[in-house]
Design a protein around this motif. Sequence first.
Motif, PDB file in Angstrom:
ATOM      1  N   ARG A  17       0.660  -1.225   0.018  1.00 14.42           N
ATOM      2  CA  ARG A  17      -0.069   0.134   0.075  1.00 14.42           C
ATOM      3  C   ARG A  17       0.788   1.272  -0.072  1.00 14.42           C
ATOM      4  N   ALA A  18       0.310   2.341  -0.444  1.00 10.31           N
ATOM      5  CA  ALA A  18       0.961   3.459  -0.568  1.00 10.31           C
ATOM      6  C   ALA A  18       1.045   4.350   0.803  1.00 10.31           C
ATOM      7  N   THR A  19       2.334   4.982   0.999  1.00  9.76           N
ATOM      8  CA  THR A  19       2.459   5.508   2.301  1.00  9.76           C
ATOM      9  C   THR A  19       1.306   6.716   2.418  1.00  9.76           C
ATOM     10  N   GLU A  20       1.160   7.468   3.493  1.00  7.95           N
ATOM     11  CA  GLU A  20       0.259   8.374   3.733  1.00  7.95           C
ATOM     12  C   GLU A  20       0.670   9.475   2.908  1.00  7.95           C
ATOM     13  N   ASP A  21       1.760   9.816   2.524  1.00 11.19           N
ATOM     14  CA  ASP A  21       2.108  10.968   1.692  1.00 11.19           C
ATOM     15  C   ASP A  21       2.128  10.518   0.116  1.00 11.19           C
ATOM     16  N   THR A  40       9.033  -3.523   4.152  1.00 10.88           N
ATOM     17  CA  THR A  40       9.965  -2.562   3.469  1.00 10.88           C
ATOM     18  C   THR A  40       9.385  -1.629   2.721  1.00 10.88           C
ATOM     19  N   TYR A  41      10.172  -0.468   2.369  1.00  9.51           N
ATOM     20  CA  TYR A  41       9.435   0.640   1.527  1.00  9.51           C
ATOM     21  C   TYR A  41      10.289   1.025   0.457  1.00  9.51           C
ATOM     22  N   GLU A  42       9.579   0.935  -0.717  1.00 13.33           N
ATOM     23  CA  GLU A  42      10.029   1.403  -2.017  1.00 13.33           C
ATOM     24  C   GLU A  42       9.671   2.894  -2.182  1.00 13.33           C
ATOM     25  N   ARG A  43      10.925   3.536  -2.615  1.00 15.86           N
ATOM     26  CA  ARG A  43      10.740   4.929  -2.905  1.00 15.86           C
ATOM     27  C   ARG A  43      11.202   5.141  -4.333  1.00 15.86           C
ATOM     28  N   LYS A  72      19.014  10.792  17.101  1.00 15.59           N
ATOM     29  CA  LYS A  72      19.830  10.961  18.181  1.00 15.59           C
ATOM     30  C   LYS A  72      19.461  12.060  19.049  1.00 15.59           C
ATOM     31  N   SER A  73      18.970  13.288  18.286  1.00 10.44           N
ATOM     32  CA  SER A  73      18.444  14.460  18.770  1.00 10.44           C
ATOM     33  C   SER A  73      17.237  14.290  19.770  1.00 10.44           C
ATOM     34  N   CYS A  74      16.380  13.148  19.131  1.00 15.20           N
ATOM     35  CA  CYS A  74      15.263  12.958  19.800  1.00 15.20           C
ATOM     36  C   CYS A  74      15.437  11.763  20.855  1.00 15.20           C
ATOM     37  N   GLU A  75      16.535  11.247  21.067  1.00 16.62           N
ATOM     38  CA  GLU A  75      16.825  10.243  21.799  1.00 16.62           C
ATOM     39  C   GLU A  75      16.011  10.638  23.511  1.00 16.62           C
ATOM     40  N   LYS A  76      15.127   9.743  23.923  1.00 16.94           N
ATOM     41  CA  LYS A  76      14.808   9.728  25.384  1.00 16.94           C
ATOM     42  C   LYS A  76      13.632  11.228  25.357  1.00 16.94           C
ATOM     43  N   ARG A  77      13.085  11.521  24.287  1.00 13.98           N
ATOM     44  CA  ARG A  77      12.189  12.482  24.068  1.00 13.98           C
ATOM     45  C   ARG A  77      10.682  11.799  23.309  1.00 13.98           C
ATOM     46  N   PRO A  78       9.728  12.357  23.705  1.00 16.68           N
ATOM     47  CA  PRO A  78       8.425  11.980  23.099  1.00 16.68           C
ATOM     48  C   PRO A  78       8.097  12.291  21.836  1.00 16.68           C
ATOM     49  N   VAL A  79       9.194  11.683  20.905  1.00 13.23           N
ATOM     50  CA  VAL A  79       9.042  11.730  19.504  1.00 13.23           C
ATOM     51  C   VAL A  79       8.974  10.413  19.240  1.00 13.23           C
ATOM     52  N   SER A  80       7.941  10.147  18.119  1.00 10.43           N
ATOM     53  CA  SER A  80       7.818   8.820  17.636  1.00 10.43           C
ATOM     54  C   SER A  80       8.445   8.685  16.251  1.00 10.43           C
ATOM     55  N   MET A  81       8.868   7.495  16.053  1.00  8.34           N
ATOM     56  CA  MET A  81       9.353   6.990  14.745  1.00  8.34           C
ATOM     57  C   MET A  81       8.692   7.714  13.459  1.00  8.34           C
ATOM     58  N   GLU A  82       7.496   7.648  13.534  1.00 10.60           N
ATOM     59  CA  GLU A  82       6.531   8.302  12.440  1.00 10.60           C
ATOM     60  C   GLU A  82       6.913   9.647  12.286  1.00 10.60           C
ATOM     61  N   ASP A  83       6.832  10.337  13.344  1.00  8.29           N
ATOM     62  CA  ASP A  83       7.439  11.778  13.369  1.00  8.29           C
ATOM     63  C   ASP A  83       8.694  12.172  12.655  1.00  8.29           C
ATOM     64  N   ILE A  84       9.554  11.287  12.884  1.00  8.18           N
ATOM     65  CA  ILE A  84      10.949  11.112  12.398  1.00  8.18           C
ATOM     66  C   ILE A  84      10.946  10.975  11.013  1.00  8.18           C
ATOM     67  N   GLU A  85      10.262   9.898  10.578  1.00  2.42           N
ATOM     68  CA  GLU A  85      10.107   9.730   9.119  1.00  2.42           C
ATOM     69  C   GLU A  85       9.349  10.805   8.657  1.00  2.42           C
ATOM     70  N   ILE A  87       9.643  13.944   9.152  1.00  2.00           N
ATOM     71  CA  ILE A  87      10.403  14.922   9.026  1.00  2.00           C
ATOM     72  C   ILE A  87      11.432  14.723   7.823  1.00  2.00           C
ATOM     73  N   ALA A  88      11.940  13.381   7.811  1.00  2.82           N
ATOM     74  CA  ALA A  88      12.805  12.938   6.578  1.00  2.82           C
ATOM     75  C   ALA A  88      12.020  13.169   5.228  1.00  2.82           C
ATOM     76  N   ASP A  89      10.849  12.702   5.330  1.00  4.56           N
ATOM     77  CA  ASP A  89      10.178  12.488   3.971  1.00  4.56           C
ATOM     78  C   ASP A  89      10.065  14.332   3.637  1.00  4.56           C
ATOM     79  N   ASP A  90       9.623  15.116   4.403  1.00  2.40           N
ATOM     80  CA  ASP A  90       9.594  16.562   4.216  1.00  2.40           C
ATOM     81  C   ASP A  90      10.925  17.245   3.778  1.00  2.40           C
TER      82      ASP A  90
END
Length: 151
Positions: A17-21, A40-43, A72-85, A87-90
């Motif tokens: 299935r396609a990702t959200e974006d 796996t993700y195909e881009r 590394k910056s978000c270590e032990k912070r309430p930031v999900s991997m979805e949020d990080i992904e 950011i990387a997408d954007d």
Amino acid sequence: MKCPYCDSNDTKVIDSRATEDNHAIRRRRLCQTCNKRFSTYERYEDQTLMVVKKDNTRESFDRSKLISGIVKSCEKRPVSMEDIEKIADDIEVSINHIGKKEVSSTTIGKFVMEHLKQLDPVAYVRFASVYREFKDVESFYREIKNLKEKN
């Protein structure tokens, strides 16, 4: 596709299935050897994008390196991997919209800081300390003071 658990090449796609974006396709796979599931993700790959580092060396853009720095910056912070992904997408979209074959690491760092500032102030200061090469406590203090004044 190799199984990350047992290194078998005998895997099959059980869902796509396609990702959200809509910038990638997420595939759920099943290893026929060990019966474990993984994604796996195909881009799409635009062009080979080169990153010009501060010392003027060049290397290929590496999404995993970008994500690693954010993690590394978000270590032990309430930031999900979805949020990080996200950011990387954007950031990838922003870089591709620049339309050049080379982008400076400074530009990428600015994009990361913009996103982290909105997402988590502590992660932002952590990233800024490395990105801006803080030399002393006073540098941290000034950055936190600026952050507080803008909010």
